[in-house]
Design a protein around this motif. Sequence first.
Motif, short mmCIF file in Angstrom:
data_model
loop_
_atom_site.label_atom_id
_atom_site.label_comp_id
_atom_site.label_asym_id
_atom_site.label_seq_id
_atom_site.Cartn_x
_atom_site.Cartn_y
_atom_site.Cartn_z
N LYS A 1 0.18 -1.29 -0.29
CA LYS A 1 -0.06 -0.04 -0.29
C LYS A 1 0.68 1.02 -0.25
CE LYS A 1 -4.97 -0.86 0.82
NZ LYS A 1 -5.63 -0.35 0.57
N GLU A 2 1.61 1.02 0.33
CA GLU A 2 2.53 2.19 0.72
C GLU A 2 3.59 2.49 -0.73
OE1 GLU A 2 6.96 2.60 2.94
OE2 GLU A 2 5.15 2.77 3.85
N ALA A 3 3.59 1.69 -1.12
CA ALA A 3 4.26 1.78 -2.39
C ALA A 3 4.15 2.08 -3.74
CB ALA A 3 5.08 0.51 -3.04
N LEU A 4 2.31 1.18 -3.43
CA LEU A 4 1.31 1.55 -4.01
C LEU A 4 1.33 4.32 -4.02
CD1 LEU A 4 -0.81 1.76 -6.57
CD2 LEU A 4 -2.58 1.33 -4.54
N LEU A 5 1.50 4.37 -2.85
CA LEU A 5 1.16 5.79 -3.03
C LEU A 5 1.89 6.41 -3.37
CD1 LEU A 5 -0.29 7.96 -1.46
CD2 LEU A 5 0.95 7.48 0.36
N TYR A 6 4.33 5.38 -3.34
CA TYR A 6 4.92 6.06 -3.65
C TYR A 6 4.63 6.32 -5.50
CZ TYR A 6 9.29 6.80 -4.64
OH TYR A 6 10.81 6.91 -5.23
N ALA A 7 3.88 5.24 -6.30
CA ALA A 7 4.08 5.13 -7.44
C ALA A 7 2.96 5.98 -7.76
CB ALA A 7 3.12 3.69 -7.66
N LYS A 8 1.77 6.47 -7.00
CA LYS A 8 0.93 7.11 -7.83
C LYS A 8 1.67 8.47 -7.49
CE LYS A 8 -4.13 6.00 -6.57
NZ LYS A 8 -4.50 5.85 -6.80
N ARG B 1 13.13 -0.86 3.21
CA ARG B 1 11.77 -0.90 1.94
C ARG B 1 12.38 -1.30 0.64
NH1 ARG B 1 12.93 6.29 0.80
NH2 ARG B 1 12.94 5.08 -1.17
N ASN B 2 11.74 -1.78 0.42
CA ASN B 2 10.77 -2.59 -1.07
C ASN B 2 10.95 -2.23 -1.72
OD1 ASN B 2 11.79 -5.20 0.88
ND2 ASN B 2 9.59 -4.32 1.70
N LEU B 3 11.00 -2.43 -3.21
CA LEU B 3 10.08 -2.75 -4.52
C LEU B 3 9.41 -3.09 -4.95
CD1 LEU B 3 11.02 -0.54 -7.24
CD2 LEU B 3 12.73 -2.30 -7.61
N TYR B 4 8.51 -2.78 -5.14
CA TYR B 4 7.53 -3.52 -5.33
C TYR B 4 7.38 -2.59 -7.32
CZ TYR B 4 6.50 -4.52 -0.45
OH TYR B 4 5.94 -4.81 0.82
N LYS B 5 6.68 -3.75 -7.52
CA LYS B 5 5.81 -4.06 -9.48
C LYS B 5 4.37 -3.59 -9.44
CE LYS B 5 8.39 -5.64 -12.76
NZ LYS B 5 8.74 -6.42 -13.77
#
Length: 119
Positions: free
Chosen positions: A14-21, A112-116
């Motif tokens: 969810k955190e990575a989704l927010l970052y990407a958006k 911190r992880n990198l999500y695709k």
Amino acid sequence: MSYHKIYGIGSTPKEALLYAKINEIGHGTKPSFLKKTNVKYLEYTSTLETDLFMSSVDYGSREPTISEEKAIKKLKNDYGEDEFNTIMNIYSDKNSKYSICFKFRSDSSNKRNLYKFLY
């Protein structure tokens, strides 16, 4: 079908989704990604993207190939019939509010992880 990919960084999907958006708002190149409000997290395997693609092919009037059947069988074994159907519904619906997500790389030093994200 989820032909597009975008990456996000965070400690959770969810955190990575927010970052990407937020990153995408700055670039403004993929507005359809901004409509994604939730993630369907899958454990990463080396063949996950290929298996998803092979499983989502519209067969029309033909029988699935052996490779397509193997991909479908593998995903059904990994996730079960109901979960497989849910994943395929998300993957094949470009207007879904969900995005398929998996951890692509992990950095344990700063959590911190990198999500695709596939969308």
